[in-house]
Design a protein around this motif. Sequence first.
Motif, PDB file in Angstrom:
ATOM      1  N   ARG A 125     -64.489 -45.772  55.562  1.00 18.39           N
ATOM      2  CA  ARG A 125     -64.758 -44.592  56.384  1.00 18.39           C
ATOM      3  C   ARG A 125     -64.281 -43.354  55.637  1.00 18.39           C
ATOM      4  N   ILE A 126     -65.060 -42.309  55.639  1.00 16.07           N
ATOM      5  CA  ILE A 126     -64.692 -41.042  55.012  1.00 16.07           C
ATOM      6  C   ILE A 126     -63.927 -40.217  56.033  1.00 16.07           C
ATOM      7  N   THR A 127     -62.791 -39.665  55.606  1.00 20.52           N
ATOM      8  CA  THR A 127     -61.997 -38.839  56.510  1.00 20.52           C
ATOM      9  C   THR A 127     -61.478 -37.616  55.769  1.00 20.52           C
ATOM     10  N   GLY A 128     -61.251 -36.580  56.499  1.00 16.56           N
ATOM     11  CA  GLY A 128     -60.651 -35.378  55.937  1.00 16.56           C
ATOM     12  C   GLY A 128     -59.194 -35.253  56.355  1.00 16.56           C
ATOM     13  N   ASP A 129     -58.665 -36.290  57.012  1.00 16.65           N
ATOM     14  CA  ASP A 129     -57.308 -36.256  57.536  1.00 16.65           C
ATOM     15  C   ASP A 129     -56.399 -37.155  56.701  1.00 16.65           C
ATOM     16  N   LEU A 130     -56.046 -36.693  55.505  1.00 12.38           N
ATOM     17  CA  LEU A 130     -55.219 -37.476  54.593  1.00 12.38           C
ATOM     18  C   LEU A 130     -53.870 -37.854  55.195  1.00 12.38           C
ATOM     19  N   PRO A 131     -53.158 -36.947  55.889  1.00 11.66           N
ATOM     20  CA  PRO A 131     -51.849 -37.324  56.449  1.00 11.66           C
ATOM     21  C   PRO A 131     -51.899 -38.530  57.404  1.00 11.66           C
TER      22      PRO A 131
ATOM     23  N   ALA B 162     -52.332 -38.193  45.548  1.00 15.14           N
ATOM     24  CA  ALA B 162     -53.514 -37.719  46.282  1.00 15.14           C
ATOM     25  C   ALA B 162     -53.171 -36.489  47.117  1.00 15.14           C
ATOM     26  N   HIS B 163     -52.010 -36.507  47.753  1.00 15.13           N
ATOM     27  CA  HIS B 163     -51.594 -35.364  48.562  1.00 15.13           C
ATOM     28  C   HIS B 163     -51.401 -34.124  47.681  1.00 15.13           C
ATOM     29  N   ALA B 164     -50.727 -34.286  46.545  1.00 16.06           N
ATOM     30  CA  ALA B 164     -50.517 -33.156  45.627  1.00 16.06           C
ATOM     31  C   ALA B 164     -51.853 -32.632  45.112  1.00 16.06           C
ATOM     32  N   TRP B 165     -52.793 -33.537  44.809  1.00 16.04           N
ATOM     33  CA  TRP B 165     -54.101 -33.123  44.300  1.00 16.04           C
ATOM     34  C   TRP B 165     -54.837 -32.293  45.352  1.00 16.04           C
ATOM     35  N   THR B 166     -54.825 -32.751  46.601  1.00 19.29           N
ATOM     36  CA  THR B 166     -55.537 -32.002  47.636  1.00 19.29           C
ATOM     37  C   THR B 166     -54.910 -30.631  47.854  1.00 19.29           C
ATOM     38  N   GLN B 167     -53.583 -30.544  47.767  1.00 18.09           N
ATOM     39  CA  GLN B 167     -52.914 -29.253  47.939  1.00 18.09           C
ATOM     40  C   GLN B 167     -53.253 -28.297  46.804  1.00 18.09           C
ATOM     41  N   HIS B 168     -53.480 -28.834  45.616  1.00 17.21           N
ATOM     42  CA  HIS B 168     -53.745 -28.004  44.440  1.00 17.21           C
ATOM     43  C   HIS B 168     -55.224 -27.637  44.304  1.00 17.21           C
ATOM     44  N   VAL B 169     -56.106 -28.577  44.610  1.00 18.13           N
ATOM     45  CA  VAL B 169     -57.529 -28.400  44.308  1.00 18.13           C
ATOM     46  C   VAL B 169     -58.358 -27.922  45.496  1.00 18.13           C
TER      47      VAL B 169
ATOM     48  N   PRO C 156     -57.762 -24.437  51.321  1.00 20.37           N
ATOM     49  CA  PRO C 156     -57.260 -24.765  52.658  1.00 20.37           C
ATOM     50  C   PRO C 156     -58.203 -24.371  53.797  1.00 20.37           C
ATOM     51  N   SER C 157     -59.007 -23.354  53.612  1.00 23.26           N
ATOM     52  CA  SER C 157     -59.868 -22.903  54.707  1.00 23.26           C
ATOM     53  C   SER C 157     -61.132 -23.761  54.853  1.00 23.26           C
ATOM     54  N   THR C 158     -61.546 -24.445  53.790  1.00 22.87           N
ATOM     55  CA  THR C 158     -62.787 -25.216  53.848  1.00 22.87           C
ATOM     56  C   THR C 158     -62.606 -26.685  53.541  1.00 22.87           C
ATOM     57  N   ALA C 159     -61.452 -27.082  53.002  1.00 24.11           N
ATOM     58  CA  ALA C 159     -61.195 -28.457  52.564  1.00 24.11           C
ATOM     59  C   ALA C 159     -62.214 -28.922  51.531  1.00 24.11           C
ATOM     60  N   SER C 160     -62.793 -27.978  50.787  1.00 31.02           N
ATOM     61  CA  SER C 160     -63.665 -28.320  49.676  1.00 31.02           C
ATOM     62  C   SER C 160     -63.052 -27.796  48.382  1.00 31.02           C
ATOM     63  N   PRO C 161     -63.481 -28.340  47.262  1.00 36.73           N
ATOM     64  CA  PRO C 161     -62.917 -27.866  46.004  1.00 36.73           C
ATOM     65  C   PRO C 161     -63.083 -26.354  45.863  1.00 36.73           C
ATOM     66  N   SER C 162     -62.001 -25.694  45.566  1.00 34.83           N
ATOM     67  CA  SER C 162     -62.085 -24.232  45.387  1.00 34.83           C
ATOM     68  C   SER C 162     -62.618 -23.949  43.999  1.00 34.83           C
ATOM     69  N   SER C 163     -63.297 -22.834  43.846  1.00 34.39           N
ATOM     70  CA  SER C 163     -63.814 -22.477  42.520  1.00 34.39           C
ATOM     71  C   SER C 163     -62.694 -21.802  41.752  1.00 34.39           C
ATOM     72  N   TRP C 164     -62.473 -22.274  40.559  1.00 33.73           N
ATOM     73  CA  TRP C 164     -61.361 -21.779  39.762  1.00 33.73           C
ATOM     74  C   TRP C 164     -61.771 -20.621  38.962  1.00 33.73           C
TER      75      TRP C 164
END
Length: 84
Positions: free
Chosen positions: A36-42, A66-73, A76-84
């Motif tokens: 199952r795909i989820t956006g709720d890692l915690p 995985a938690h550190a990666w999601t916080q970095h990449v 926060p407003s969209t839960a999608s990869p931010s453009s660097w």
Amino acid sequence: MSSTALFRPETEIAGRKIVQTGPVSVSTSLGAISIRITGDLPSLQGLWETMQAHTPCTAAQTYDWAHAWTQHVLDPSTASPSSW
């Protein structure tokens, strides 16, 4: 010599949206599993840490990684990869 592109243009990335439709059953050599795909890692932390305590894994397969990666990449407003 051939090469593989490691980066894709934003337009190609934007076109690939994962549609969440519910659990997917997959047959493996050890039996059927449900994915199952989820956006709720915690919400997965307890289960993830239990599995990693009983199964050999690399640092990149741990919950903390995985938690550190999601916080970095992830943005926060969209839960999608931010453009660097």
